[in-house]
Motif scaffolding. Structure first.
Motif, PDB file in Angstrom:
ATOM      1  N   ILE A  76       0.832  -1.210   0.000  1.00 39.36           N
ATOM      2  CA  ILE A  76       0.000   0.000   0.000  1.00 39.36           C
ATOM      3  C   ILE A  76       0.860   1.252   0.000  1.00 39.36           C
ATOM      4  N   ARG A  77       1.860   1.295   0.876  1.00 38.23           N
ATOM      5  CA  ARG A  77       2.709   2.488   0.930  1.00 38.23           C
ATOM      6  C   ARG A  77       3.598   2.597  -0.308  1.00 38.23           C
ATOM      7  N   LEU A 128       4.780   5.390  -5.354  1.00 34.84           N
ATOM      8  CA  LEU A 128       4.920   5.374  -6.805  1.00 34.84           C
ATOM      9  C   LEU A 128       3.857   6.241  -7.472  1.00 34.84           C
ATOM     10  N   HIS A 129       2.646   6.239  -6.905  1.00 34.63           N
ATOM     11  CA  HIS A 129       1.590   7.089  -7.447  1.00 34.63           C
ATOM     12  C   HIS A 129       1.994   8.563  -7.353  1.00 34.63           C
ATOM     13  N   SER A 130       2.643   8.939  -6.244  1.00 30.33           N
ATOM     14  CA  SER A 130       3.077  10.328  -6.079  1.00 30.33           C
ATOM     15  C   SER A 130       4.165  10.689  -7.082  1.00 30.33           C
ATOM     16  N   GLY A 133       4.038   9.649 -10.156  1.00 29.63           N
ATOM     17  CA  GLY A 133       3.426   9.648 -11.482  1.00 29.63           C
ATOM     18  C   GLY A 133       3.095   8.275 -12.040  1.00 29.63           C
ATOM     19  N   SER A 134       3.366   7.211 -11.292  1.00 26.76           N
ATOM     20  CA  SER A 134       3.059   5.864 -11.773  1.00 26.76           C
ATOM     21  C   SER A 134       1.554   5.619 -11.733  1.00 26.76           C
ATOM     22  N   THR A 135       1.070   4.851 -12.688  1.00 28.86           N
ATOM     23  CA  THR A 135      -0.357   4.493 -12.724  1.00 28.86           C
ATOM     24  C   THR A 135      -0.565   3.017 -12.418  1.00 28.86           C
ATOM     25  N   ALA A 136       0.488   2.330 -11.966  1.00 32.62           N
ATOM     26  CA  ALA A 136       0.389   0.903 -11.678  1.00 32.62           C
ATOM     27  C   ALA A 136      -0.585   0.658 -10.536  1.00 32.62           C
ATOM     28  N   GLY A 137      -1.363  -0.418 -10.642  1.00 32.33           N
ATOM     29  CA  GLY A 137      -2.345  -0.738  -9.619  1.00 32.33           C
ATOM     30  C   GLY A 137      -1.726  -1.413  -8.406  1.00 32.33           C
ATOM     31  N   LEU A 138      -2.456  -1.375  -7.309  1.00 21.90           N
ATOM     32  CA  LEU A 138      -1.974  -1.957  -6.063  1.00 21.90           C
ATOM     33  C   LEU A 138      -1.737  -3.456  -6.188  1.00 21.90           C
TER      34      LEU A 138
END
Length: 287
Positions: A65-66, A71-73, A75-80
């Protein structure tokens, strides 16, 4: 992913030994190596490198989760689920503090209450909904444990406490500090996890004396306290990860400076239309 593991470590170990380790044959590995790599495989390899970077930058303390949030911060769009799978297949184990393992032994359900917050991470007025949690900060002398309470109205940290061990008093000290700052709140709901620190007789008595309604996350569901998870993520990525604390006292002073000087008074929060918690409360005339 077995063959990818062999390929990524072929420079350090013999191919046959790596194949035995992952349960693959050398012939199968070489056949896979000679095939053109698919677009998905390349993307997974790139993503895994990013996961490994976050994993080790967090001192191996981040779970999926972290890592996903970090990674989302970036710019990644990969799912959990994809991140969790790649992390698991790569054998990246999250380092857990021993205390949490011990806390689960002999677990009782005394003072566990229902999930009343219902993920409503907002409030229409101050002292309506608070959230609390405990985390650990690495130092050269060992873990320093930090207990924090946040007012969801302004995201202000209203109370905190630190100790060299996760004592049963740690959460109570943070609550006492919060009540000292906010006087006696009326109609307050305080949400925590099911940790033993929140189920002591002293803590429960303090809640009752101040007419505070308790709420607890469901077992194993960190999303039920996402606001505090977000704060700890911010604290560690913005501040803790950039320091190597030699002593407990050094860490205490550094955390005090971040919470009281920077986070509460200087850091602009997107949730508050880029005001600081203090500015938001002052604008809305919170005494």
């Amino acid at each position: 992913m077995k063959y990818a593991f062999v390929r990524d470590h072929a420079a350090q170990y013999p191919i046959r030994r790596l194949c035995r380790t992952v349960g693959a044959s050398p012939s199968g590995y070489y056949a896979w190596l000679n095939r053109a790599e698919s677009r998905r495989s390349k993307a997974n390899r790139t993503l895994l490198a990013q996961i490994e970077t976050v994993h080790f930058d967090s001192r191996q303390t981040y779970g999926p989760i972290r890592i996903h949030r970090e990674l989302h911060s970036q710019g990644s769009t990969a799912g959990l689920n994809r991140i969790a799978r790649l992390k698991r297949e790569a054998g990246l184990r999250t380092r857990q503090a021993l205390v949490w393992q011990q806390a689960g032994r002999g677990r009782t359900f005394e003072h566990i209450v229902e999930h009343r917050l219902l993920r409503r991470f907002y409030a229409d007025r101050p002292n309506e909904r608070w959230v609390a949690d405990i985390t650990f900060i690495p130092t050269a002398q060992g873990w320093l444990y930090l207990s924090v309470i946040m007012d969801l109205y302004s995201r202000l940290i209203v109370g905190w406490a630190m100790d060299k061990k996760p004592s049963q008093e740690l959460a109570t000290l943070a609550l006492e500090m919060s009540l000292g700052r906010r006087a006696k709140p009326i109609g307050l709901l305080l949400h925590t996890d099911q940790g033993v620190q929140y189920r002591t007789a002293r803590y429960q008595a303090l809640l009752a004396q101040n007419n505070i309604q308790p709420s607890m996350s469901r077992k194993g569901n960190c999303h039920d306290n996402a606001a505090m998870e977000s704060f700890f993520h911010t604290l560690k990525t913005e501040h803790v990860r950039h320091h190597k604390y030699r002593t407990f006292d050094e860490a205490r002073q550094s955390l005090f400076d971040y919470i009281e000087v920077f986070y509460n008074r200087q850091r602009r929060h997107s949730y508050l239309a880029y005001m600081t918690p203090f500015e938001y409360e002052r604008l809305h005339a919170v005494s």
